[in-house]
Design a protein around this motif. Structure first.
Motif, PDB file in Angstrom:
ATOM      1  N   VAL A 146       0.864  -1.178   0.000  1.00  5.79           N
ATOM      2  CA  VAL A 146       0.000   0.000   0.000  1.00  5.79           C
ATOM      3  C   VAL A 146       0.900   1.228   0.000  1.00  5.79           C
ATOM      4  N   TYR A 147       0.726   2.074  -1.001  1.00  2.57           N
ATOM      5  CA  TYR A 147       1.637   3.194  -1.213  1.00  2.57           C
ATOM      6  C   TYR A 147       0.903   4.527  -1.161  1.00  2.57           C
ATOM      7  N   ASP A 148       1.664   5.555  -0.816  1.00  2.00           N
ATOM      8  CA  ASP A 148       1.125   6.909  -0.830  1.00  2.00           C
ATOM      9  C   ASP A 148       0.683   7.281  -2.229  1.00  2.00           C
ATOM     10  N   GLY A 149      -0.334   8.102  -2.331  1.00  2.00           N
ATOM     11  CA  GLY A 149      -0.809   8.606  -3.615  1.00  2.00           C
ATOM     12  C   GLY A 149      -1.204  10.056  -3.476  1.00  2.00           C
ATOM     13  N   ALA A 150      -1.799  10.584  -4.514  1.00  2.00           N
ATOM     14  CA  ALA A 150      -2.235  11.980  -4.476  1.00  2.00           C
ATOM     15  C   ALA A 150      -3.359  12.151  -3.451  1.00  2.00           C
ATOM     16  N   VAL A 151      -3.248  13.166  -2.619  1.00  2.00           N
ATOM     17  CA  VAL A 151      -4.292  13.433  -1.625  1.00  2.00           C
ATOM     18  C   VAL A 151      -5.513  14.001  -2.341  1.00  2.00           C
ATOM     19  N   PRO A 152      -6.679  13.370  -2.187  1.00  2.00           N
ATOM     20  CA  PRO A 152      -7.879  13.868  -2.867  1.00  2.00           C
ATOM     21  C   PRO A 152      -8.285  15.248  -2.372  1.00  2.00           C
ATOM     22  N   GLU A 153      -8.813  16.050  -3.290  1.00  3.23           N
ATOM     23  CA  GLU A 153      -9.229  17.406  -2.919  1.00  3.23           C
ATOM     24  C   GLU A 153     -10.480  17.396  -2.055  1.00  3.23           C
ATOM     25  N   ARG A 154     -11.432  16.526  -2.406  1.00  2.00           N
ATOM     26  CA  ARG A 154     -12.695  16.519  -1.657  1.00  2.00           C
ATOM     27  C   ARG A 154     -13.063  15.096  -1.284  1.00  2.00           C
ATOM     28  N   VAL A 155     -13.277  14.892   0.010  1.00  2.00           N
ATOM     29  CA  VAL A 155     -13.677  13.596   0.539  1.00  2.00           C
ATOM     30  C   VAL A 155     -15.033  13.741   1.215  1.00  2.00           C
ATOM     31  N   SER A 156     -15.936  12.803   0.939  1.00  2.00           N
ATOM     32  CA  SER A 156     -17.257  12.816   1.570  1.00  2.00           C
ATOM     33  C   SER A 156     -17.403  11.616   2.491  1.00  2.00           C
ATOM     34  N   ALA A 157     -18.304  11.751   3.457  1.00  2.00           N
ATOM     35  CA  ALA A 157     -18.602  10.662   4.379  1.00  2.00           C
ATOM     36  C   ALA A 157     -20.106  10.510   4.497  1.00  2.00           C
ATOM     37  N   GLY A 158     -20.567   9.285   4.674  1.00  2.00           N
ATOM     38  CA  GLY A 158     -21.996   9.054   4.804  1.00  2.00           C
ATOM     39  C   GLY A 158     -22.263   7.645   5.294  1.00  2.00           C
ATOM     40  N   PRO A 159     -23.530   7.240   5.350  1.00  2.00           N
ATOM     41  CA  PRO A 159     -23.896   5.907   5.837  1.00  2.00           C
ATOM     42  C   PRO A 159     -23.284   4.807   4.982  1.00  2.00           C
ATOM     43  N   ARG A 160     -23.005   3.698   5.619  1.00  2.00           N
ATOM     44  CA  ARG A 160     -22.509   2.535   4.886  1.00  2.00           C
ATOM     45  C   ARG A 160     -23.640   1.931   4.070  1.00  2.00           C
ATOM     46  N   PHE A 173     -16.568   6.322   3.257  1.00  6.16           N
ATOM     47  CA  PHE A 173     -15.828   7.487   2.790  1.00  6.16           C
ATOM     48  C   PHE A 173     -15.511   7.319   1.313  1.00  6.16           C
ATOM     49  N   TRP A 174     -15.607   8.404   0.551  1.00  3.92           N
ATOM     50  CA  TRP A 174     -15.340   8.326  -0.881  1.00  3.92           C
ATOM     51  C   TRP A 174     -14.806   9.652  -1.403  1.00  3.92           C
ATOM     52  N   ILE A 175     -14.151   9.569  -2.566  1.00  2.00           N
ATOM     53  CA  ILE A 175     -13.643  10.767  -3.230  1.00  2.00           C
ATOM     54  C   ILE A 175     -14.786  11.368  -4.036  1.00  2.00           C
ATOM     55  N   ASP A 176     -15.134  12.580  -3.694  1.00  2.00           N
ATOM     56  CA  ASP A 176     -16.261  13.259  -4.329  1.00  2.00           C
ATOM     57  C   ASP A 176     -16.094  13.342  -5.839  1.00  2.00           C
ATOM     58  N   GLY A 177     -17.132  12.927  -6.561  1.00  3.92           N
ATOM     59  CA  GLY A 177     -17.149  13.089  -8.008  1.00  3.92           C
ATOM     60  C   GLY A 177     -16.345  12.072  -8.780  1.00  3.92           C
ATOM     61  N   ASP A 178     -15.706  11.120  -8.115  1.00  2.18           N
ATOM     62  CA  ASP A 178     -14.913  10.124  -8.845  1.00  2.18           C
ATOM     63  C   ASP A 178     -15.842   9.090  -9.480  1.00  2.18           C
ATOM     64  N   PRO A 179     -15.663   8.788 -10.762  1.00  4.99           N
ATOM     65  CA  PRO A 179     -16.582   7.875 -11.450  1.00  4.99           C
ATOM     66  C   PRO A 179     -16.490   6.427 -10.999  1.00  4.99           C
ATOM     67  N   THR A 180     -15.431   6.066 -10.258  1.00  2.12           N
ATOM     68  CA  THR A 180     -15.305   4.674  -9.815  1.00  2.12           C
ATOM     69  C   THR A 180     -15.970   4.419  -8.467  1.00  2.12           C
ATOM     70  N   VAL A 181     -16.589   5.443  -7.887  1.00  2.34           N
ATOM     71  CA  VAL A 181     -17.319   5.272  -6.620  1.00  2.34           C
ATOM     72  C   VAL A 181     -18.667   4.621  -6.922  1.00  2.34           C
ATOM     73  N   SER A 182     -19.017   3.599  -6.149  1.00  2.00           N
ATOM     74  CA  SER A 182     -20.269   2.882  -6.398  1.00  2.00           C
ATOM     75  C   SER A 182     -21.459   3.673  -5.884  1.00  2.00           C
ATOM     76  N   PRO A 183     -22.641   3.475  -6.471  1.00  2.00           N
ATOM     77  CA  PRO A 183     -23.830   4.195  -6.005  1.00  2.00           C
ATOM     78  C   PRO A 183     -24.248   3.721  -4.624  1.00  2.00           C
ATOM     79  N   TYR A 184     -24.779   4.646  -3.828  1.00  2.00           N
ATOM     80  CA  TYR A 184     -25.253   4.288  -2.489  1.00  2.00           C
ATOM     81  C   TYR A 184     -26.543   3.494  -2.601  1.00  2.00           C
ATOM     82  N   ARG A 185     -26.608   2.387  -1.864  1.00  2.00           N
ATOM     83  CA  ARG A 185     -27.822   1.573  -1.827  1.00  2.00           C
ATOM     84  C   ARG A 185     -28.172   1.279  -0.376  1.00  2.00           C
ATOM     85  N   ARG A 186     -29.291   1.811   0.044  1.00  2.00           N
ATOM     86  CA  ARG A 186     -29.772   1.526   1.396  1.00  2.00           C
ATOM     87  C   ARG A 186     -30.331   0.112   1.441  1.00  2.00           C
TER      88      ARG A 186
END
Length: 202
Positions: A146-160, A173-186
């Protein structure tokens, strides 16, 4: 990343993993989405809530190791163990961007139709397949992978997502606006199908 990075509560480790790069089996992935799971008696959604079992024993081991579990009878999911030995907590790797070894990741996915780059590791089961994480990888030491990478500009937090207990705990936790983030499903409980004369099926 040093082992001390993982020797903290998972809710602190998780956001710090965003933007980090995980390398395994010829594939490198930049993490874009993770979920924290607490220890015994703390987090009802965690596999360790009721203590150690043969299945979750890796989570009670040293921080920085990989905990892989099989779910729904068809998928593997991968976690990075947090805190010291005996604490039983981890961070689920939910999504990421393949930044190297994309042909290997695509071959592992083995889909009939071409898989868009953004979907190769979008979601925990897809991520595990793309990275080559399955039962033999359970317990391997990921320090040095596991290696250091670019620090994301915007991070969001919400329910699992997709869990039936402790749903409102904001440890996803996810990187805001990144297309590889999965959709939230309650989580939605399954409704029993009505039987004859409107009676519920057993």
């Amino acid at each position: 990343m040093p082992r001390s990075f993982f020797d903290r509560h998972p809710s602190l480790v998780a956001p710090g993993l965003l933007g980090k790069v995980v390398v395994h089996g010829g594939v490198a992935l930049r993490l874009t989405e993770v979920e924290a799971y607490g220890g015994p008696g703390e987090d009802p959604a965690a596999h360790t809530y009721r203590g150690m079992t043969p299945r979750n024993a890796v989570m009670f081991g040293p921080p920085g190791h990989l905990y892989v579990y099989f779910t729904y009878g068809m998928h593997f999911c991968a976690n990075l163990v947090c805190l010291g030995e005996g604490h039983g907590s981890a961070v689920l790797l939910r999504g990421g961007e393949i930044v190297a070894g994309i042909d290997t990741a695509r071959a592992r996915r083995g889909a009939v139709k071409p898989v868009p780059d953004r979907d190769l590791a979008r979601g925990p089961a897809r991520l595990a397949v793309a990275m080559g994480f399955s039962r033999p990888e359970n317990g391997i030491d990921m320090i040095g992978s596991v290696y250091d990478g670019a620090v994301p500009e915007r991070v969001s937090a919400g329910p699992r997502t997709g869990i039936s207990t402790a749903m409102e705990v904001p440890w996803r936790f996810w990187i805001d606006g990144d297309p590889t983030v999965s959709p939230y499903r309650r989580h939605v409980p399954r409704r029993r199908q009505p039987g004859p004369a409107g009676r519920p099926q057993a």
